[in-house]
Write a protein that holds these residues in place. Structure first.
Motif, short mmCIF file in Angstrom:
data_model
loop_
_atom_site.label_atom_id
_atom_site.label_comp_id
_atom_site.label_asym_id
_atom_site.label_seq_id
_atom_site.Cartn_x
_atom_site.Cartn_y
_atom_site.Cartn_z
N GLN A 155 0.82 -1.20 0.00
CA GLN A 155 0.00 0.00 0.00
C GLN A 155 0.86 1.26 0.00
O GLN A 155 0.53 2.25 -0.65
N GLN A 158 2.03 1.80 -3.50
CA GLN A 158 0.96 2.36 -4.33
C GLN A 158 0.75 3.84 -4.02
O GLN A 158 0.53 4.66 -4.92
N TYR A 159 0.82 4.18 -2.74
CA TYR A 159 0.67 5.56 -2.31
C TYR A 159 1.79 6.42 -2.91
O TYR A 159 1.54 7.52 -3.44
N ARG A 162 1.32 7.15 -6.65
CA ARG A 162 0.34 8.20 -6.91
C ARG A 162 0.91 9.56 -6.54
O ARG A 162 0.72 10.55 -7.26
N ARG A 208 -14.60 4.71 0.29
CA ARG A 208 -13.64 3.87 -0.42
C ARG A 208 -13.14 4.55 -1.69
O ARG A 208 -11.97 4.48 -2.03
N ALA A 209 -14.04 5.21 -2.41
CA ALA A 209 -13.67 5.89 -3.65
C ALA A 209 -12.73 7.06 -3.37
O ALA A 209 -11.71 7.24 -4.06
N SER A 212 -9.25 6.01 -2.33
CA SER A 212 -8.43 5.40 -3.38
C SER A 212 -7.43 6.39 -3.96
O SER A 212 -6.54 6.00 -4.73
N PRO A 216 -5.72 1.60 -3.31
CA PRO A 216 -6.99 0.87 -3.36
C PRO A 216 -7.34 0.31 -1.98
O PRO A 216 -6.48 -0.28 -1.31
N LEU A 217 -8.59 0.48 -1.58
CA LEU A 217 -9.03 0.06 -0.25
C LEU A 217 -10.10 -1.01 -0.38
O LEU A 217 -11.20 -0.75 -0.86
N SER A 218 -9.75 -2.22 0.03
CA SER A 218 -10.74 -3.30 0.01
C SER A 218 -11.73 -3.11 1.16
O SER A 218 -11.51 -2.32 2.07
N GLN A 222 -11.06 -1.57 4.81
CA GLN A 222 -11.87 -0.45 5.29
C GLN A 222 -12.39 -0.72 6.70
O GLN A 222 -12.46 0.21 7.53
#
Length: 271
Positions: A155, A158-159, A162, A208-209, A212, A216-218, A222
């Motif tokens: 994560q 990914q962060y 972005r 969640r959106a 993101s 991405p947050l499952s 969450q």
């Protein structure tokens, strides 16, 4: 005996192996240039081994020079055989391509620098920029603390990916979207919206959106995050300052939504 190992000191020329060593190219390259007629050797020994004369070596040297400049073999052939209509023009065109390649590599280098910095810092904004974007209550050391805790996780990577390409204006949009969602959550809690209701579930999906923007947050993730919002003093203070009891209401709403999707909050894992 392999041809590249043949040695005859009385021969008028260099063997393939000797020529390759002289020019710092591979024997395979010389064989290929011979096969396509670009730079064949002029002599052969009685046993049929290739021998390169001084004139052959001069042509080979020119092949190597133009190849290093990036010209293709057919363009090199045209230049060497005087069949190119405009050698200077061909070289200028190649120079332009090299310039474009250098610019692409420069941009790639800058991108890599930003990616490295993002992996190390998280948010590529100065302290003043962070305060302007996220508000005076923002802790500029927060990203560094998060990296210490999560720097080895997927994560965080990914962060960082972005963050590396995000401008201050884009960060402002993320901050504005988060603040707007917080206000909607508070309004729902104030209005007595029940966790598990369609309205509450829609806000859980919105969360969640919006989240993101970081990674991405499952649904299971969450659940754990909402639980931390309630139990972590810093997060709890933030949400309860917006509306008393908001952290608890949001945790209950997330858990209700998770159950509706077949997830047991008690066994939720960070996955």
């Amino acid at each position: 005996m392999p041809e590249d190992e043949y040695d005859d000191t009385d021969a008028d020329g260099l063997t393939v192996g000797q020529a390759a060593a002289r020019l710092d190219v591979t024997v395979r390259a010389l064989h290929h240039w011979d096969e396509i007629g670009l730079a064949p050797p002029s002599l052969r020994t009685g046993a049929g081994y290739r021998l390169y004369t001084a004139a052959d070596l001069e042509r080979l040297h020119r092949v190597v020079v133009y190849r290093e400049l990036g010209l293709g073999l057919e363009k090199i052939r045209a230049v060497l055989d005087d069949s190119a209509p405009d050698v200077t023009g061909a070289l200028r065109a190649q120079r332009a391509q090299v310039g474009e390649r250098i610019e692409r590599l420069r941009r790639l280098g800058e991108g890599l620098d930003r990616m490295i910095e993002a992996h190390e810092r998280g948010v590529l904004l100065s302290s003043d920029e962070q305060a302007a974007v996220f508000g005076p209550g923002w802790d500029p050391e927060g990203p560094a603390k998060a990296r210490a805790l999560y720097g080895d996780t997927r994560q965080w990577r990914q962060y960082a990916e972005r963050s590396a390409s995000r401008t201050p204006e884009e960060w402002q949009a993320v901050s504005d979207a988060t603040a707007a969602l917080d206000r909607e959550l508070a309004a729902a809690a104030e209005a007595g919206v029940a966790p598990g209701s369609p309205e509450a579930d829609a806000l859980v999906e919105r969360h969640r959106a919006v989240f993101s923007a970081y990674f991405p947050l499952s649904r299971e993730m969450q659940v754990l995050l909402a639980r931390r919002y309630e139990t972590d003093p810093g997060f709890a203070a933030h949400y309860d300052a917006i509306r008393p009891g908001l952290a608890r209401w949001f945790r209950l709403a997330v858990e209700a939504s998770a159950r509706a999707h077949g997830i047991d909050p008690e066994t939720a894992a960070w996955r």
